[in-house]
Design a protein around this motif. Structure first.
Motif, PDB file in Angstrom:
ATOM      1  N   UNK A   1       0.611  -1.137   0.063  1.00 25.30           N
ATOM      2  CA  UNK A   1       0.083   0.143   0.060  1.00 25.30           C
ATOM      3  C   UNK A   1       0.729   1.253   0.095  1.00 25.30           C
ATOM      4  N   UNK A   2       0.702   1.962  -1.048  1.00 23.10           N
ATOM      5  CA  UNK A   2       1.505   3.290  -1.311  1.00 23.10           C
ATOM      6  C   UNK A   2       0.332   4.336  -1.111  1.00 23.10           C
ATOM      7  N   UNK A   3       0.702   5.729  -1.430  1.00 23.30           N
ATOM      8  CA  UNK A   3      -0.225   6.776  -1.700  1.00 23.30           C
ATOM      9  C   UNK A   3       0.411   8.093  -2.206  1.00 23.30           C
ATOM     10  N   UNK A   4      -0.560   8.946  -1.987  1.00 26.98           N
ATOM     11  CA  UNK A   4      -0.167  10.051  -2.887  1.00 26.98           C
ATOM     12  C   UNK A   4      -0.713  11.247  -2.231  1.00 26.98           C
ATOM     13  N   UNK A   5      -0.311  12.184  -1.959  1.00 27.46           N
ATOM     14  CA  UNK A   5      -0.820  13.598  -1.334  1.00 27.46           C
ATOM     15  C   UNK A   5      -1.530  14.175  -2.509  1.00 27.46           C
ATOM     16  N   UNK A   6      -2.875  14.515  -2.410  1.00 26.28           N
ATOM     17  CA  UNK A   6      -3.496  15.165  -3.660  1.00 26.28           C
ATOM     18  C   UNK A   6      -3.676  16.836  -3.216  1.00 26.28           C
ATOM     19  N   UNK A   7      -3.277  17.435  -4.376  1.00 20.68           N
ATOM     20  CA  UNK A   7      -3.237  19.001  -4.159  1.00 20.68           C
ATOM     21  C   UNK A   7      -3.767  19.502  -5.731  1.00 20.68           C
ATOM     22  N   UNK A   8      -3.792  20.833  -5.816  1.00 19.37           N
ATOM     23  CA  UNK A   8      -4.255  21.389  -7.004  1.00 19.37           C
ATOM     24  C   UNK A   8      -3.321  21.201  -8.031  1.00 19.37           C
ATOM     25  N   UNK A   9      -1.979  20.845  -7.758  1.00 16.13           N
ATOM     26  CA  UNK A   9      -0.989  20.227  -8.967  1.00 16.13           C
ATOM     27  C   UNK A   9      -1.112  18.809  -9.340  1.00 16.13           C
ATOM     28  N   UNK A  10      -1.872  18.102  -8.869  1.00 10.19           N
ATOM     29  CA  UNK A  10      -1.942  16.679  -8.969  1.00 10.19           C
ATOM     30  C   UNK A  10      -2.145  16.221 -10.348  1.00 10.19           C
ATOM     31  N   UNK A  11      -1.425  15.465 -10.819  1.00 10.45           N
ATOM     32  CA  UNK A  11      -1.145  14.666 -12.281  1.00 10.45           C
ATOM     33  C   UNK A  11      -2.330  13.705 -12.384  1.00 10.45           C
ATOM     34  N   UNK A  12      -3.356  13.926 -12.829  1.00  6.59           N
ATOM     35  CA  UNK A  12      -4.540  13.109 -13.112  1.00  6.59           C
ATOM     36  C   UNK A  12      -4.379  12.061 -13.977  1.00  6.59           C
ATOM     37  N   UNK A  13      -3.447  12.246 -14.859  1.00  2.00           N
ATOM     38  CA  UNK A  13      -3.290  11.089 -15.702  1.00  2.00           C
ATOM     39  C   UNK A  13      -2.438  10.092 -15.318  1.00  2.00           C
ATOM     40  N   UNK A  14      -1.464  10.747 -14.400  1.00  2.00           N
ATOM     41  CA  UNK A  14      -0.508   9.737 -13.754  1.00  2.00           C
ATOM     42  C   UNK A  14      -1.244   8.799 -12.770  1.00  2.00           C
ATOM     43  N   UNK A  15      -2.264   9.664 -11.868  1.00  2.00           N
ATOM     44  CA  UNK A  15      -3.210   8.917 -10.990  1.00  2.00           C
ATOM     45  C   UNK A  15      -3.924   7.996 -11.779  1.00  2.00           C
ATOM     46  N   UNK A  16      -4.342   8.264 -13.165  1.00  2.00           N
ATOM     47  CA  UNK A  16      -5.133   6.875 -13.562  1.00  2.00           C
ATOM     48  C   UNK A  16      -4.207   5.832 -13.897  1.00  2.00           C
ATOM     49  N   UNK A  17      -3.093   6.015 -14.022  1.00  2.00           N
ATOM     50  CA  UNK A  17      -2.147   4.868 -14.441  1.00  2.00           C
ATOM     51  C   UNK A  17      -2.102   4.219 -12.967  1.00  2.00           C
ATOM     52  N   UNK A  18      -1.740   4.907 -12.121  1.00  2.00           N
ATOM     53  CA  UNK A  18      -1.438   4.187 -10.625  1.00  2.00           C
ATOM     54  C   UNK A  18      -2.758   3.321 -10.304  1.00  2.00           C
ATOM     55  N   UNK A  19      -3.826   3.926 -10.553  1.00  2.00           N
ATOM     56  CA  UNK A  19      -5.334   3.441  -9.923  1.00  2.00           C
ATOM     57  C   UNK A  19      -5.553   2.313 -10.771  1.00  2.00           C
ATOM     58  N   UNK A  20      -5.328   2.116 -11.988  1.00  6.15           N
ATOM     59  CA  UNK A  20      -5.456   1.185 -12.975  1.00  6.15           C
ATOM     60  C   UNK A  20      -4.567   0.192 -12.680  1.00  6.15           C
ATOM     61  N   UNK A  21      -3.338   0.500 -12.327  1.00  5.58           N
ATOM     62  CA  UNK A  21      -2.317  -0.662 -11.760  1.00  5.58           C
ATOM     63  C   UNK A  21      -2.915  -1.407 -10.723  1.00  5.58           C
ATOM     64  N   UNK A  22      -3.151  -0.505  -9.850  1.00  5.23           N
ATOM     65  CA  UNK A  22      -3.762  -1.016  -8.463  1.00  5.23           C
ATOM     66  C   UNK A  22      -5.009  -2.103  -8.771  1.00  5.23           C
TER      67      UNK A  22
END
Length: 122
Positions: free
Chosen positions: A84-105
């Motif tokens: 289990x890993x995570x990411x702090x979200x803020x106004x600068x979050x890269x949502x395309x990168x997050x899409x990849x991370x969540x798809x892998x998860x």
């Protein structure tokens, strides 16, 4: 004890759109925030912390867990679960990168037949 903020509704919608587009992935309330699951396995958990920061946790391959841990903020290794890993979200979050991370998860948590239906990024 400090209160935990609710994640911004726009972030819940954005993460939800990513997760619920995956086969049999659904959203449900969690003890704090919201989480997305496939069958009984958690794919992602979005929540506010007592420090007033918003985080999303997800699953990663063992070598990626170590990489995230060494990258440091905005990434972190959760204190529960070995993958289990995570990411702090803020106004600068890269949502395309997050899409990849969540798809892998999702692919790590889903039964093989469901994961095989998903085109993994990268």
């Amino acid at each position: 004890m400090p209160t935990r903020p609710d994640p911004p509704a726009t972030w819940v919608r954005r993460a939800g759109a990513i997760c619920t587009a995956l086969p049999e992935c659904y959203q449900e309330p969690a003890w704090t925030g919201v989480r997305w699951r496939v069958r009984a396995a958690t794919v992602a958990h979005l929540f506010g912390g007592e420090d007033q920061l918003v985080r999303i946790t997800f699953r990663a391959e063992p070598d990626e867990v170590m990489a995230f841990e060494h990258l440091g903020p905005p990434y972190f290794r959760a204190s529960w679960g070995r993958n289990v890993v995570g990411l702090l979200l803020d106004s600068g979050t890269d949502w395309e990168e997050l899409r990849e991370l969540l798809t892998d998860s999702y692919c790590l948590q889903a039964p093989a037949a469901l994961a095989a239906q998903v085109a993994r990024p990268g």
